[in-house]
Design a protein around this motif. Structure first.
Motif, PDB file in Angstrom:
ATOM      1  N   PHE A   1       0.816  -1.211   0.000  1.00 20.06           N
ATOM      2  CA  PHE A   1       0.000   0.000   0.000  1.00 20.06           C
ATOM      3  C   PHE A   1       0.853   1.265   0.000  1.00 20.06           C
ATOM      4  O   PHE A   1       0.356   2.345  -0.257  1.00 20.06           O
ATOM      5  CB  PHE A   1      -0.952   0.003   1.200  1.00 20.06           C
ATOM      6  N   GLN A   2       2.140   1.113   0.344  1.00 22.23           N
ATOM      7  CA  GLN A   2       3.002   2.295   0.370  1.00 22.23           C
ATOM      8  C   GLN A   2       3.865   2.417  -0.874  1.00 22.23           C
ATOM      9  O   GLN A   2       4.496   3.441  -1.094  1.00 22.23           O
ATOM     10  CB  GLN A   2       3.912   2.239   1.609  1.00 22.23           C
ATOM     11  N   ASN A   3       3.867   1.365  -1.701  1.00 21.01           N
ATOM     12  CA  ASN A   3       4.738   1.341  -2.874  1.00 21.01           C
ATOM     13  C   ASN A   3       4.405   2.480  -3.830  1.00 21.01           C
ATOM     14  O   ASN A   3       3.254   2.682  -4.201  1.00 21.01           O
ATOM     15  CB  ASN A   3       4.573  -0.003  -3.571  1.00 21.01           C
ATOM     16  N   GLU A   4       5.436   3.210  -4.243  1.00 20.08           N
ATOM     17  CA  GLU A   4       5.198   4.393  -5.075  1.00 20.08           C
ATOM     18  C   GLU A   4       4.982   4.036  -6.535  1.00 20.08           C
ATOM     19  O   GLU A   4       4.392   4.812  -7.276  1.00 20.08           O
ATOM     20  CB  GLU A   4       6.375   5.355  -4.945  1.00 20.08           C
ATOM     21  N   ASP A   5       5.473   2.854  -6.962  1.00 23.98           N
ATOM     22  CA  ASP A   5       5.215   2.439  -8.332  1.00 23.98           C
ATOM     23  C   ASP A   5       3.771   1.993  -8.502  1.00 23.98           C
ATOM     24  O   ASP A   5       3.200   2.076  -9.573  1.00 23.98           O
ATOM     25  CB  ASP A   5       6.131   1.266  -8.711  1.00 23.98           C
TER      26      ASP A   5
ATOM     27  N   LEU B   1      -5.476   3.217  -7.227  1.00 24.36           N
ATOM     28  CA  LEU B   1      -5.996   2.243  -8.190  1.00 24.36           C
ATOM     29  C   LEU B   1      -7.336   1.696  -7.722  1.00 24.36           C
ATOM     30  O   LEU B   1      -8.289   1.587  -8.497  1.00 24.36           O
ATOM     31  CB  LEU B   1      -5.005   1.094  -8.362  1.00 24.36           C
ATOM     32  N   PHE B   2      -7.414   1.367  -6.428  1.00 28.72           N
ATOM     33  CA  PHE B   2      -8.670   0.861  -5.866  1.00 28.72           C
ATOM     34  C   PHE B   2      -9.780   1.891  -6.062  1.00 28.72           C
ATOM     35  O   PHE B   2     -10.881   1.556  -6.508  1.00 28.72           O
ATOM     36  CB  PHE B   2      -8.505   0.561  -4.371  1.00 28.72           C
ATOM     37  N   ALA B   3      -9.491   3.132  -5.701  1.00 29.79           N
ATOM     38  CA  ALA B   3     -10.518   4.180  -5.779  1.00 29.79           C
ATOM     39  C   ALA B   3     -10.985   4.364  -7.218  1.00 29.79           C
ATOM     40  O   ALA B   3     -12.193   4.402  -7.482  1.00 29.79           O
ATOM     41  CB  ALA B   3      -9.959   5.490  -5.229  1.00 29.79           C
ATOM     42  N   ASN B   4     -10.026   4.441  -8.165  1.00 27.20           N
ATOM     43  CA  ASN B   4     -10.392   4.611  -9.571  1.00 27.20           C
ATOM     44  C   ASN B   4     -11.289   3.484 -10.051  1.00 27.20           C
ATOM     45  O   ASN B   4     -12.329   3.706 -10.669  1.00 27.20           O
ATOM     46  CB  ASN B   4      -9.133   4.619 -10.453  1.00 27.20           C
TER      47      ASN B   4
END
Lengths: 305, 341
Positions: free
Chosen positions: A88-92, A98-101
């Motif tokens: 959940f913290q990964n910047e890539d 992504l979940f929200a979109n």
């Protein structure tokens, strides 16, 4: 003499009975063997089916050194959940975004699609108008054409509309599904026409009739459609990648593929597996709670999403 | 003069008043507005669907045919106002192009391999599931699980299972779980999908994954078919002491043939559109490192031509459509001859 006859007949009877018993005993053994073989086969197949899921979960809780041992451990030595935090913290990856979109696109497109599908299915199922059968046959004929054929032109169309890199482009082109209209029409037609005429006599408007009678009766189909449509936006890959592959609008499947796409073989597999598990989790939850509707919808569709 | 105007307006007013008298107004509403609406209301309900279908389904059909018949059509050139000649050059160029032939070969090979294997396995599993007493529900759920997955995501899991990391030495630095299993049975490591891997190994990986992915739908359909078979046939066979195998070939298969035909036809259609499972396992390069696009498919070819070579893409899409149509027709023809209804 008489006794003798009866005696022999009795012995014949018992012999036959004994034969019958013998046959049924061997039959029973065969039956048990067959059952054991069946369970064995099904058990092995089930293990093969489940193994990728197991491997995904097990790999996701391993540390990188443990994962890259030359002999992988079937059960991890220590359970290390930091991959799930890191995902959940990964910047890539930007998993939250992504979940929200994906959720936004899924919910909006499902709601609009349901409205359009219900109205069209009602028109085809209950109303009379010129050219109804011809129009419906034409719609069904378009189902045979592979979707890739449409994509080429749709790409140009949305480009000329100026919809590139918006949520509109992810929602609008796929709102109408001929298959869902077909499915719901079949369902609506099972409602007796007398109900509709009675409602007309009472002065009920079409929309009220739809809302109060048709929709409750067709609810299982509507739920199936909702789930399949949501799963569709969760799993869609190619169209979003073509038209909205920027950080603000990227959907979850694209995000997953692009974040771990270095082909040099040194990807952080445990982290990747954790991401895959997180992406798969909602699908599993939906499946656990709504299995009946999914299986019903799928058995009539044959399309994924 | 003034009187005349006055009486004219009075008459007009009278007319308007009679017109808007309640009954006339109602009559107008019912007769004109409502009936008109009633006649056209079906079209009003269908309006959103038809507008969207016109833009995103009907227009693309015509446009694809148009673009495919314009020599060397690209949207870039079209914007600049270049005139294109009419011809079938796009089709001949696509069919002569080596990359496309490779795509066609991969697609056909994967379809021909996966459809029979998955149909046979699904039939076997469905028949077994139908003849066991306990745990049938639980096993059904397990066998359906691969359906509710994301084919890109699980493709990555399969990649991790087949993967290996080649170090400098003789032995690879790291091998995936599949090779561990092979070693446990006394075999040698196989380079399934990394740099330098062979074509057949890549095809095996994809076949395993596609079959795994295709099983749930087929099992679901076939099991549903089996459960709706009339039990009387089996009881009659039992009375005649028909052996199991004959029961299977003479009763189960014929009664199941419509479902089998359905599963095979949808399998072929899906097989010819194979794309995302390969992206899941191999990534967008669609092949092992150093051998990009070795496993490219028809759909992959079309997608890569979108946005720069529309003429070629359209021709390829129409060829794909033609292949699917022909294969489906053949399937329908065969199943009509063999299917028992």
């Amino acid at each position: 003499m008489k006794d003798n006859v009866t005696g022999s007949s009795a012995s014949v009877k018992t012999m036959r009975e004994r034969d019958m018993q013998k046959v049924s005993a061997t039959q029973k053994i065969v039956k048990i063997c067959v059952q054991v073989a069946l369970y064995l086969f099904l058990g092995v197949m089930a293990l093969i089916i489940l193994f990728p899921f197991y491997w995904m979960l097990v790999s996701s809780v391993k540390t990188m050194p443990e994962y890259s041992q030359s002999i992988p451990s079937i059960i991890p030595h220590e359970w290390d959940f930091h991959n799930y935090v890191e995902v959940f913290q990964n910047e890539d990856l930007l998993l939250g975004q992504l979940f929200a979109n994906t959720l936004f696109v899924g919910v909006v497109s499902t709601a609009l699609s349901l409205v359009i599908t219900v109205l069209s299915a009602f028109a085809f199922a209950r109303l009379e108008f010129k050219g109804k059968n011809l129009l419906f046959a034409a719609l069904l004929a378009t189902m045979m054409i592979p979707g890739e054929l449409f994509t080429i032109t749709n790409f140009q169309t949305v480009h000329s509309f100026g919809w590139m890199h918006t949520f509109t482009v992810l929602i609008v082109p796929f709102l109408v599904s001929v298959f869902y209209i077909y499915l719901l029409k079949q369902n609506f037609q099972q409602v007796p026409n007398e109900l509709y005429l009675a409602a007309k006599v009472d002065g009920t408007t079409d929309l009220k009739y739809l809302w109060k009678v048709m929709i409750p009766l067709a609810l299982p189909t509507l739920i199936s459609i909702t789930i399949l449509k949501m799963m569709g936006s969760w799993n869609s890959y190619m169209w979003p990648r073509l038209v909205a592959n920027d950080d603000a609008h990227r959907l979850i499947t694209n995000g997953l593929r692009t974040a771990f796409t270095s082909a040099d073989g040194v990807t952080d597999v445990p982290l990747q597996m954790a991401a895959v598990a997180v992406v798969s989790a909602p699908l599993f939850l939906v499946f656990v709670f709504l299995r009946k509707y999914i299986m019903k919808g799928v058995s009539r569709s044959g399309i994924k999403g | 003069m003034g009187e005349k105007i006055k009486s004219f307006f009075a008459g007009l007013w009278q007319n308007i008043r009679t017109f808007f008298k309640k009954r006339v107004w109602q009559g107008f509403c019912v007769n004109v507005l409502y009936k008109k609406f009633d006649r056209y209301k079906a079209w009003i309900y269908l309006l959103p669907a038809i507008v969207l279908l016109m833009i995103f389904t009907v227009w693309p059909i015509f446009n694809t045919v148009r673009m495919s018949l314009l020599e060397g059509y690209t949207s870039m050139k079209a914007v600049r106002g270049v005139e294109f000649e009419l011809g079938i050059g796009n089709f001949t160029r696509v069919l002569k192009y080596k990359g496309f032939i490779n795509c066609l070969k991969n697609t056909v090979l994967l379809t021909v391999l996966t459809v029979p294997i998955s149909t046979f396995l699904a039939l076997l599993i469905a028949v077994c599931l139908n003849s066991i007493k306990w745990f049938s529900r639980a096993l059904q759920t397990i066998f359906f699980l691969p359906y509710v997955t994301n084919s890109i995501a699980i493709g990555m899991v399969f990649a991790a299972m087949f993967n290996m990391i080649l170090g400098g030495g003789v032995r690879p630095d790291f091998v995936g779980v599949v090779n561990i299993v092979i070693e446990a049975f006394g075999g040698d490591y196989i380079n399934w999908m990394n740099a330098g891997s062979e074509y057949w190994a890549n095809i095996v990986v994809m076949t395993v994954y596609i079959v795994w992915n295709a099983l749930p739908f087929k099992i679901l359909i076939l099991l549903g078919g089996l459960q709706s078979v009339n039990k009387q046939y089996y009881e009659a066979a039992k009375v005649d002491a028909t052996p199991r195998w004959r029961v299977f070939t003479r009763i189960t298969i014929p009664l199941l043939s419509p479902m089998l035909a359905y599963v095979i036809i949808t399998g072929f259609i899906g097989g010819f559109k194979e794309y995302s499972s390969i992206v899941g396992v191999f990534g967008e390069s669609m092949g092992p490192a150093g051998n990009h696009y070795a496993l490219d498919t028809m759909v992959g070819f079309i997608y890569r031509a979108i946005g720069n070579q529309e003429g070629t893409a359209s021709a390829a899409a129409l060829i794909l459509f033609a292949i699917i149509l022909v294969v489906t027709m053949i399937n329908l023809y065969v199943s009509k001859k063999k299917t028992h209804y």
